[in-house]
Structure formats: C-alpha cells, structure tokens
Design a protein around this motif. Structure first.
Motif, PDB file in Angstrom:
ATOM      1  N   PRO A 148       0.817  -1.217   0.000  1.00 44.66           N
ATOM      2  CA  PRO A 148       0.000   0.000   0.000  1.00 44.66           C
ATOM      3  C   PRO A 148       0.851   1.267   0.000  1.00 44.66           C
ATOM      4  CG  PRO A 148      -0.821  -1.579   1.619  1.00 44.66           C
ATOM      5  CD  PRO A 148       0.485  -2.113   1.125  1.00 44.66           C
ATOM      6  N   GLY A 149       0.595   2.136  -0.948  1.00 46.75           N
ATOM      7  CA  GLY A 149       1.255   3.429  -1.003  1.00 46.75           C
ATOM      8  C   GLY A 149       2.605   3.435  -1.689  1.00 46.75           C
ATOM      9  N   VAL A 150       3.121   2.273  -2.073  1.00 43.83           N
ATOM     10  CA  VAL A 150       4.435   2.198  -2.722  1.00 43.83           C
ATOM     11  C   VAL A 150       4.219   2.142  -4.229  1.00 43.83           C
ATOM     12  CG1 VAL A 150       6.609   0.933  -2.915  1.00 43.83           C
ATOM     13  CG2 VAL A 150       5.385   0.986  -0.729  1.00 43.83           C
ATOM     14  N   ALA A 151       4.539   3.235  -4.905  1.00 41.00           N
ATOM     15  CA  ALA A 151       4.286   3.339  -6.341  1.00 41.00           C
ATOM     16  C   ALA A 151       5.524   2.955  -7.137  1.00 41.00           C
ATOM     17  CB  ALA A 151       3.852   4.763  -6.683  1.00 41.00           C
ATOM     18  N   GLY A 152       5.295   2.649  -8.414  1.00 38.26           N
ATOM     19  CA  GLY A 152       6.391   2.352  -9.321  1.00 38.26           C
ATOM     20  C   GLY A 152       6.848   0.903  -9.248  1.00 38.26           C
ATOM     21  N   GLN A 153       7.871   0.597 -10.048  1.00 38.47           N
ATOM     22  CA  GLN A 153       8.386  -0.763 -10.096  1.00 38.47           C
ATOM     23  C   GLN A 153       9.044  -1.129  -8.773  1.00 38.47           C
ATOM     24  OE1 GLN A 153      11.580  -1.488 -12.853  1.00 38.47           O
ATOM     25  NE2 GLN A 153      11.364  -3.707 -12.762  1.00 38.47           N
ATOM     26  N   ALA A 154       8.760  -2.322  -8.299  1.00 39.94           N
ATOM     27  CA  ALA A 154       9.357  -2.813  -7.061  1.00 39.94           C
ATOM     28  C   ALA A 154       9.815  -4.243  -7.258  1.00 39.94           C
ATOM     29  CB  ALA A 154       8.358  -2.720  -5.905  1.00 39.94           C
ATOM     30  N   TRP A 155      10.818  -4.631  -6.479  1.00 42.72           N
ATOM     31  CA  TRP A 155      11.385  -5.968  -6.530  1.00 42.72           C
ATOM     32  C   TRP A 155      10.990  -6.706  -5.263  1.00 42.72           C
ATOM     33  CZ3 TRP A 155      14.311  -7.048 -10.954  1.00 42.72           C
ATOM     34  CH2 TRP A 155      14.600  -5.939 -11.742  1.00 42.72           C
ATOM     35  N   ARG A 156      10.443  -7.889  -5.427  1.00 43.71           N
ATOM     36  CA  ARG A 156       9.994  -8.664  -4.273  1.00 43.71           C
ATOM     37  C   ARG A 156      11.161  -9.389  -3.616  1.00 43.71           C
ATOM     38  NH1 ARG A 156       8.221 -13.644  -2.408  1.00 43.71           N
ATOM     39  NH2 ARG A 156       6.307 -13.579  -1.166  1.00 43.71           N
ATOM     40  N   MET A 157      11.243  -9.286  -2.305  1.00 44.01           N
ATOM     41  CA  MET A 157      12.222 -10.036  -1.528  1.00 44.01           C
ATOM     42  C   MET A 157      11.489 -10.996  -0.605  1.00 44.01           C
ATOM     43  SD  MET A 157      15.217  -8.676   1.093  1.00 44.01           S
ATOM     44  CE  MET A 157      14.116  -8.032   2.367  1.00 44.01           C
ATOM     45  N   SER A 158      11.967 -12.215  -0.524  1.00 45.76           N
ATOM     46  CA  SER A 158      11.431 -13.165   0.446  1.00 45.76           C
ATOM     47  C   SER A 158      12.558 -13.613   1.362  1.00 45.76           C
ATOM     48  CB  SER A 158      10.795 -14.368  -0.249  1.00 45.76           C
ATOM     49  OG  SER A 158      11.751 -15.059  -1.042  1.00 45.76           O
ATOM     50  N   LEU A 159      12.215 -13.901   2.608  1.00 48.91           N
ATOM     51  CA  LEU A 159      13.190 -14.367   3.589  1.00 48.91           C
ATOM     52  C   LEU A 159      12.963 -15.847   3.829  1.00 48.91           C
ATOM     53  CD1 LEU A 159      13.176 -11.406   6.149  1.00 48.91           C
ATOM     54  CD2 LEU A 159      14.711 -11.802   4.214  1.00 48.91           C
ATOM     55  N   GLU A 160      13.980 -16.638   3.577  1.00 47.18           N
ATOM     56  CA  GLU A 160      13.862 -18.087   3.662  1.00 47.18           C
ATOM     57  C   GLU A 160      14.652 -18.604   4.858  1.00 47.18           C
ATOM     58  OE1 GLU A 160      15.277 -19.408  -0.111  1.00 47.18           O
ATOM     59  OE2 GLU A 160      13.554 -18.577  -1.212  1.00 47.18           O
ATOM     60  N   PRO A 161      13.982 -19.299   5.801  1.00 45.16           N
ATOM     61  CA  PRO A 161      14.687 -19.812   6.972  1.00 45.16           C
ATOM     62  C   PRO A 161      15.538 -21.024   6.616  1.00 45.16           C
ATOM     63  CG  PRO A 161      12.403 -20.524   7.011  1.00 45.16           C
ATOM     64  CD  PRO A 161      12.537 -19.605   5.831  1.00 45.16           C
ATOM     65  N   GLY A 162      16.697 -21.144   7.256  1.00 45.67           N
ATOM     66  CA  GLY A 162      17.560 -22.302   7.068  1.00 45.67           C
ATOM     67  C   GLY A 162      17.518 -23.204   8.283  1.00 45.67           C
ATOM     68  N   ASN A 163      18.392 -24.189   8.335  1.00 49.14           N
ATOM     69  CA  ASN A 163      18.483 -25.066   9.496  1.00 49.14           C
ATOM     70  C   ASN A 163      18.879 -24.255  10.728  1.00 49.14           C
ATOM     71  OD1 ASN A 163      17.863 -27.285   7.937  1.00 49.14           O
ATOM     72  ND2 ASN A 163      19.981 -27.960   7.707  1.00 49.14           N
ATOM     73  N   ALA A 164      18.243 -24.553  11.851  1.00 44.31           N
ATOM     74  CA  ALA A 164      18.571 -23.860  13.089  1.00 44.31           C
ATOM     75  C   ALA A 164      19.907 -24.358  13.628  1.00 44.31           C
ATOM     76  CB  ALA A 164      17.469 -24.092  14.121  1.00 44.31           C
ATOM     77  N   TRP A 165      20.618 -23.479  14.342  1.00 46.01           N
ATOM     78  CA  TRP A 165      21.850 -23.905  15.005  1.00 46.01           C
ATOM     79  C   TRP A 165      21.787 -23.513  16.476  1.00 46.01           C
ATOM     80  CZ3 TRP A 165      24.802 -19.748  16.805  1.00 46.01           C
ATOM     81  CH2 TRP A 165      24.624 -18.513  16.154  1.00 46.01           C
ATOM     82  N   GLN A 166      22.407 -24.332  17.300  1.00 46.03           N
ATOM     83  CA  GLN A 166      22.318 -24.161  18.745  1.00 46.03           C
ATOM     84  C   GLN A 166      23.300 -23.094  19.223  1.00 46.03           C
ATOM     85  OE1 GLN A 166      23.536 -27.493  21.257  1.00 46.03           O
ATOM     86  NE2 GLN A 166      21.651 -27.253  22.457  1.00 46.03           N
ATOM     87  N   LEU A 167      22.800 -22.148  19.999  1.00 46.93           N
ATOM     88  CA  LEU A 167      23.652 -21.063  20.468  1.00 46.93           C
ATOM     89  C   LEU A 167      24.806 -21.587  21.322  1.00 46.93           C
ATOM     90  CD1 LEU A 167      23.937 -17.931  20.522  1.00 46.93           C
ATOM     91  CD2 LEU A 167      22.732 -17.997  22.712  1.00 46.93           C
ATOM     92  N   ALA A 168      24.537 -22.576  22.169  1.00 44.74           N
ATOM     93  CA  ALA A 168      25.573 -23.118  23.051  1.00 44.74           C
ATOM     94  C   ALA A 168      26.606 -23.946  22.297  1.00 44.74           C
ATOM     95  CB  ALA A 168      24.925 -23.965  24.154  1.00 44.74           C
ATOM     96  N   ASP A 169      26.231 -24.482  21.142  1.00 42.38           N
ATOM     97  CA  ASP A 169      27.132 -25.307  20.329  1.00 42.38           C
ATOM     98  C   ASP A 169      26.804 -25.061  18.866  1.00 42.38           C
ATOM     99  OD1 ASP A 169      28.756 -27.150  19.138  1.00 42.38           O
ATOM    100  OD2 ASP A 169      27.759 -28.925  19.961  1.00 42.38           O
ATOM    101  N   PRO A 170      27.380 -24.000  18.265  1.00 45.08           N
ATOM    102  CA  PRO A 170      27.018 -23.603  16.898  1.00 45.08           C
ATOM    103  C   PRO A 170      27.233 -24.675  15.840  1.00 45.08           C
ATOM    104  CG  PRO A 170      28.203 -21.838  17.995  1.00 45.08           C
ATOM    105  CD  PRO A 170      28.317 -23.036  18.880  1.00 45.08           C
TER     106      PRO A 170
END
Length: 333
Positions: free
Chosen positions: A200-222
């Motif tokens: 809404p309200g964004v005029a003109g040509q725009a490029w769509r971006m999607s965010l794709e989640p990957g495998n999770a990693w453990q903070l305590a053991d990356p």
C-alpha cells in the motif's frame, strides 16, 4: 520498537492531531534536501561508488538481510564490497567491526553483517568518516554499501535502494503523525518490498524479496544444526524476536507449520537480563540479530534450549544486473 503505534497505520484522531507537527517536519526535510540539491550544503567525495540501502518507513523492514544479499551478489559479480553502518546501540565511534566484535560496542546489525558476508565493515555516526576508514584499512574495496543512510546526505551515493515491507507506507504521513521519515514518493533508484510484489502506497516498479529460513543452530554449540521441523516436533516451543517487526519472524515460522508461543521484545533488545528465565519451553527460537547479543550473556550463551534461525534473502538475479548497470553508468562522486 516492539510494535508501531496503531495510529501510524491509519488516519485516526491522534494522527490528525499530530498532523501539524508532521507538516513542519516535512518542511524541514524538504528544506534539507533543497540545501544539498542546490549545492549550499555539499556531500563529501569518495573515490569509489556508494550504494545506500535504507528505509523511508521507520522501523524494521528487512534491510539487514537485503544488505547481506547485496554484498554477496556484488562479490559474486567480481567486486570487492565494503560496508558502513551507523551501528545502532554501539558506541558511535568510527571503528572496524569483526564477526566476534561485541554488539554493545559495534551494534548488533553490523556484527551480524560482518559474520554473514565476510566483508570489511566499519561503523560510525559519521558515515563519511566510516567510509574513509574503511578504504584506508582495505584499499582493495571498489564499492561501498551503506547500511541505512538514505537521509545522511553528506554521504555521496551513486545508487539508492529503499526497502519496504507489506505495511507499505502506513497512513502515508511523515513523523510523528505517520511512520515515514521522508515523503513516500522521494526519488530513489530501486524499491524492494519484503514479502510482496506490491505494498500500500508504494508506487512504481518494485522488486519482491522473500526471507527463507535455514536449518537452526544451537547457540551453546554452533556446530549443532537441525531442520526446524525436526527440532520442534513434539516439543514446547517459544519463539522470540527483538527486531523492528517481530511479527514478521513469527509469521515466517508459522508459515512453515511450526506451533509456538510468541515473545516479542523491543528492537535492539540488549539481553542484559534473561527474558527466558523461568520459561517452561523446551526449545527457544531466536533471530540471528538477537544471537549476536545473547552470546555476551553467560546465562544465555550456555542455555541449550536456545536455537538460532538464520534467514536468507531471495531476490531475482536480474536486480543484481540492474544495480551493476547503474554502477557502471555512475562515476564516483
């Protein structure tokens, strides 16, 4: 900012009450742009081209994942990009950022960008000074990406990219009556919308971006990584996000079928205290941006329940070509 004020998304009584202040702010913005456009105030010169990625809409729209995507795309095309940023939440001094830098000193987003891109990163409130230090430390850089800075006109730029999300321009008014830092129709070279092809309200040509989640990693053991569906199957799950728009993180997890309790936190939440203490969930999913700060808290860094959900921006490869064409046609300022 945990959530936008509701009146920023519609033109209700409070928005109308604040409109006179918004009109004054609009006049100041226009005057400042005119001073730079007329040459009465001058941008500083740099020997390499600059791409500025920023927001017109205040708050999180997905700018950081786009900066990471752009830096990787430029490197894949044979360039040697460097990145500058204000370093929100950091000390404000001009300094280089490393993947293991403290978020409290450098800012959470620059540390994440340095970690994900492998590119040189320098932060500082004065982005021109940051750019000069970047080039002094890394003379092989041939293009600078500025994380934020659309309104930092002292910084020269050859390409401007504005990132929106599905909220578009909200009620279309400038601060404080609306969520815009500048008029929605301000000139820019490219418009990117996170999560949709239009907004809404964004005029003109725009490029769509999607965010794709990957495998999770453990903070305590990356080194421990696991698909999200497998990690969360049959377990009580808490999802938490201290980003500009936490709902986007929660919606992404829900879209892949996860069931969880949601805990939104303020944007740039410092994790000086443990918000998960006493929580009964077996798995806690957090964002990469929050993980940068959690690793500095001993109680959090050793909590085996915390798993980080990385996201990768996906865009049409033709956008890379368009940006490269614009760079080739624009000499450094």
């Amino acid at each position: 900012m945990n959530a936008l004020p509701a009146f920023w998304l519609s033109r209700g009584p409070l928005a109308w009450l604040l409109l006179p202040v918004s009109l004054l702010f609009r006049a100041i913005v226009a005057c400042r742009r005119w001073l730079y456009g007329s040459g009465m105030l001058r941008s500083r010169s740099l020997p390499v081209p600059v791409i500025v990625v920023g927001n017109v809409f205040v708050g999180g729209t997905g700018k950081t994942p786009f900066v990471i995507w752009l830096a990787r795309a430029l490197a894949a095309a044979g360039h040697h990009p460097g990145i500058i940023s204000r370093g929100y939440g950091g000390s404000g001094s001009v300094e280089e950022v490393l993947p293991d830098s403290a978020a409290g000193q450098a800012g959470d987003e620059p540390v994440l960008i340095a970690s994900r891109t492998g590119c040189p990163v320098v932060v500082g409130r004065d982005r021109v000074a940051a750019a000069r230090l970047l080039l002094q430390r890394h003379p092989g850089i041939d293009v600078i990406v500025s994380d934020d800075g659309l309104q930092h006109y002292r910084l020269p730029r050859q390409v401007e990219i504005a990132v929106f999300d599905t909220r578009g321009t909200g009620n279309g008014w400038l601060l404080p009556a609306g969520p815009l830092r500048e008029p929605a129709g301000r000139m820019r070279d490219f418009t990117v919308i996170n999560g949709a092809a239009t907004a809404p309200g964004v005029a003109g040509q725009a490029w769509r971006m999607s965010l794709e989640p990957g495998n999770a990693w453990q903070l305590a053991d990356p080194q421990r990584r696991m698909p999200l569906a497998l990690l969360c199957a049959g377990r009580q799950v808490l999802a938490s996000a201290g980003i500009g728009n936490p709902a986007r993180f929660f919606d992404m997890l829900a879209a892949i079928g996860l069931q969880f309790q949601a805990l939104p936190l303020p944007d740039h939440y410092a994790f000086e205290r443990n918000p998960f203490e006493g929580r009964p969930e077996e798995i806690i999913l957090i964002t990469e941006k929050d993980a940068v700060k959690c690793r500095g808290n001993t109680a959090l860094n050793g909590d085996a329940r915390l798993w980080v959900v990385p996201v990768t921006a996906a865009l049409e490869t033709s956008l890379t070509q368009r940006i490269l064409e614009r760079l080739r046609g624009s000499p450094p300022a």
